[in-house]
Design a protein around this motif. Structure first.
Motif, PDB file in Angstrom:
ATOM      1  N   LYS A  75      -7.759 -49.906  56.646  1.00  0.00           N
ATOM      2  CA  LYS A  75      -7.892 -50.216  55.215  1.00  0.00           C
ATOM      3  C   LYS A  75      -8.430 -49.012  54.454  1.00  0.00           C
ATOM      4  O   LYS A  75      -7.911 -48.638  53.389  1.00  0.00           O
ATOM      5  CB  LYS A  75      -8.812 -51.428  55.043  1.00  0.00           C
ATOM      6  CG  LYS A  75      -9.020 -51.873  53.598  1.00  0.00           C
ATOM      7  CD  LYS A  75      -9.858 -53.150  53.570  1.00  0.00           C
ATOM      8  CE  LYS A  75     -10.039 -53.663  52.138  1.00  0.00           C
ATOM      9  NZ  LYS A  75     -10.844 -52.750  51.310  1.00  0.00           N
ATOM     10  N   LEU A  76      -9.460 -48.404  54.997  1.00  0.00           N
ATOM     11  CA  LEU A  76     -10.099 -47.269  54.341  1.00  0.00           C
ATOM     12  C   LEU A  76      -9.137 -46.093  54.200  1.00  0.00           C
ATOM     13  O   LEU A  76      -9.125 -45.397  53.173  1.00  0.00           O
ATOM     14  CB  LEU A  76     -11.335 -46.846  55.134  1.00  0.00           C
ATOM     15  CG  LEU A  76     -12.209 -45.731  54.551  1.00  0.00           C
ATOM     16  CD1 LEU A  76     -12.838 -46.185  53.246  1.00  0.00           C
ATOM     17  CD2 LEU A  76     -13.287 -45.317  55.561  1.00  0.00           C
ATOM     18  N   ALA A  77      -8.307 -45.866  55.232  1.00  0.00           N
ATOM     19  CA  ALA A  77      -7.405 -44.717  55.218  1.00  0.00           C
ATOM     20  C   ALA A  77      -6.378 -44.806  54.097  1.00  0.00           C
ATOM     21  O   ALA A  77      -6.064 -43.804  53.446  1.00  0.00           O
ATOM     22  CB  ALA A  77      -6.705 -44.597  56.571  1.00  0.00           C
ATOM     23  N   VAL A  78      -5.850 -46.009  53.863  1.00  0.00           N
ATOM     24  CA  VAL A  78      -4.871 -46.192  52.780  1.00  0.00           C
ATOM     25  C   VAL A  78      -5.538 -45.953  51.429  1.00  0.00           C
ATOM     26  O   VAL A  78      -4.997 -45.246  50.561  1.00  0.00           O
ATOM     27  CB  VAL A  78      -4.257 -47.604  52.845  1.00  0.00           C
ATOM     28  CG1 VAL A  78      -3.400 -47.873  51.606  1.00  0.00           C
ATOM     29  CG2 VAL A  78      -3.427 -47.758  54.107  1.00  0.00           C
ATOM     30  N   GLU A  79      -6.717 -46.551  51.236  1.00  0.00           N
ATOM     31  CA  GLU A  79      -7.435 -46.374  49.975  1.00  0.00           C
ATOM     32  C   GLU A  79      -7.815 -44.913  49.769  1.00  0.00           C
ATOM     33  O   GLU A  79      -7.684 -44.360  48.664  1.00  0.00           O
ATOM     34  CB  GLU A  79      -8.690 -47.249  49.976  1.00  0.00           C
ATOM     35  CG  GLU A  79      -8.397 -48.740  50.019  1.00  0.00           C
ATOM     36  CD  GLU A  79      -9.648 -49.568  50.240  1.00  0.00           C
ATOM     37  OE1 GLU A  79     -10.710 -48.952  50.531  1.00  0.00           O
ATOM     38  OE2 GLU A  79      -9.574 -50.801  50.139  1.00  0.00           O
TER      39      GLU A  79
END
Length: 330
Positions: free
Chosen positions: A272-276
């Motif tokens: 999730k963090l990587a996409v954001e």
């Protein structure tokens, strides 16, 4: 028969209990986790989160110390240290696993995965799990296996919009055959360099192109010397944390379970963090002068067909039909 005083028996029994005490009695078990990413990279943040979860799930009985930025050596050196028992864990991509299990070489070949959704399905497939088991048999157990990295585009000192733009261009690569074959298929020249030397190589003209995650580009400020960002996903691989299997087997079942649970939760957190983070980083890079190029991946993919067939024939990976098996994952 000589009588042994009760106090001596009690003392002996106490010593026996001390000797049989679990390894976590007193001081915690400390596991050294190394990476090659900078402290603010999303992967490093996920490792810090993993360390926090492990401590919570074991009531502090296991502490994970994160060594970022290649403090423990480059990726290959760290994996070898794990194999020899000199390091506990490593976090990063899967490209270096090919040294130990040839099937993993396929994860460093361009455009093997159709898109991120296809890659996610492959992660849950029997094909991928078989590769994991082979890696475990060679001494590396994944405790985080579900970190879905955004695809790896390219950054360059001049605009790259189609394969022909790579003709004769010098591309910085890690020492992975898949990267070499991919860029050679586009007519590029490859230069193998440690990641930490990429900025200087681009600035001095030793290299003109590099491929990594967008966060990796920003972490090294590569857009200062190579301002063109071509958003075509050349490569997909997963963010993983591996532990030496011998070290894992020395832990109690409860501690093993805690590490695996923490790894799974940290993998979801990272994905999730990587996409954001990627979306935010691209905007920041644009604000700092980067030029984003969006173009079709189709011409690049078409260059790879003959190369993949040749690599399989030459035994770059050991399982015949592995490429097709990955393509068949629906």
């Amino acid at each position: 028969m000589r009588q042994i005083p009760l106090r001596r028996l009690a003392a002996a029994f106490a010593l026996t209990l001390i000797g049989a005490a679990p390894a976590f009695a007193g001081d915690p078990i400390v596991l050294r986790l190394g990476n090659i990413t900078d402290p603010q990279h999303t992967e490093t943040k996920a490792q810090d989160y993993f360390a926090k979860l492990v401590s919570e799930k074991t009531n502090g009985e296991i502490q994970v110390r994160v060594f970022s930025g290649g403090q423990l050596g480059d990726a290959g050196a760290q994996l070898e240290a794990i194999r020899l028992g000199a390091q506990d864990m490593y976090a990063g991509g899967t490209g270096n696993f090919g040294k130990y299990v040839k099937d993993w070489n396929i994860t460093s070949v361009g455009f093997v995965f159709r898109d991120t959704e296809h890659f996610k399905r492959v992660l849950d497939s029997d094909v991928y799990k078989s590769m994991e088991q082979k890696l475990q048999d060679r001494g590396f157990r994944m405790v985080l296996r579900n970190g879905v990295r955004p695809g790896k585009p390219i950054i360059s000192t001049k605009p790259i919009m189609k394969p022909e733009d790579l003709q004769g261009v010098k591309v910085r690569i890690p020492p992975w055959e898949g990267f070499v074959k991919t860029f050679e298929a586009m007519g590029a020249k490859t230069v193998s360099l440690p990641w930490g030397e990429t900025y200087l190589a681009l600035r001095q003209g030793v290299a003109e192109v590099a491929s990594a995650t967008v966060s990796g580009f920003a972490g090294q400020s590569l857009h200062e010397v190579a301002p063109y960002l071509t958003l075509v996903d050349f490569f997909n691989d997963s963010f993983t944390i591996v532990i030496g299997d011998r070290k894992f087997q020395q832990l109690s079942p409860e501690h093993q379970k805690a590490l695996l649970e923490a790894g799974h939760e940290a993998g979801k957190y990272y994905s999730k963090l990587a996409v954001e983070d990627q979306a935010q980083v691209i905007e920041e890079m644009i604000d700092e002068g980067a030029v984003v190029i969006r173009t079709s991946p189709r011409p690049f993919i078409e260059k790879m067909g003959p190369v993949v067939a040749q690599m399989e024939e030459q035994g770059t990976w050991e399982t015949k039909g592995l490429f097709q098996a990955i393509q068949d994952v629906k």
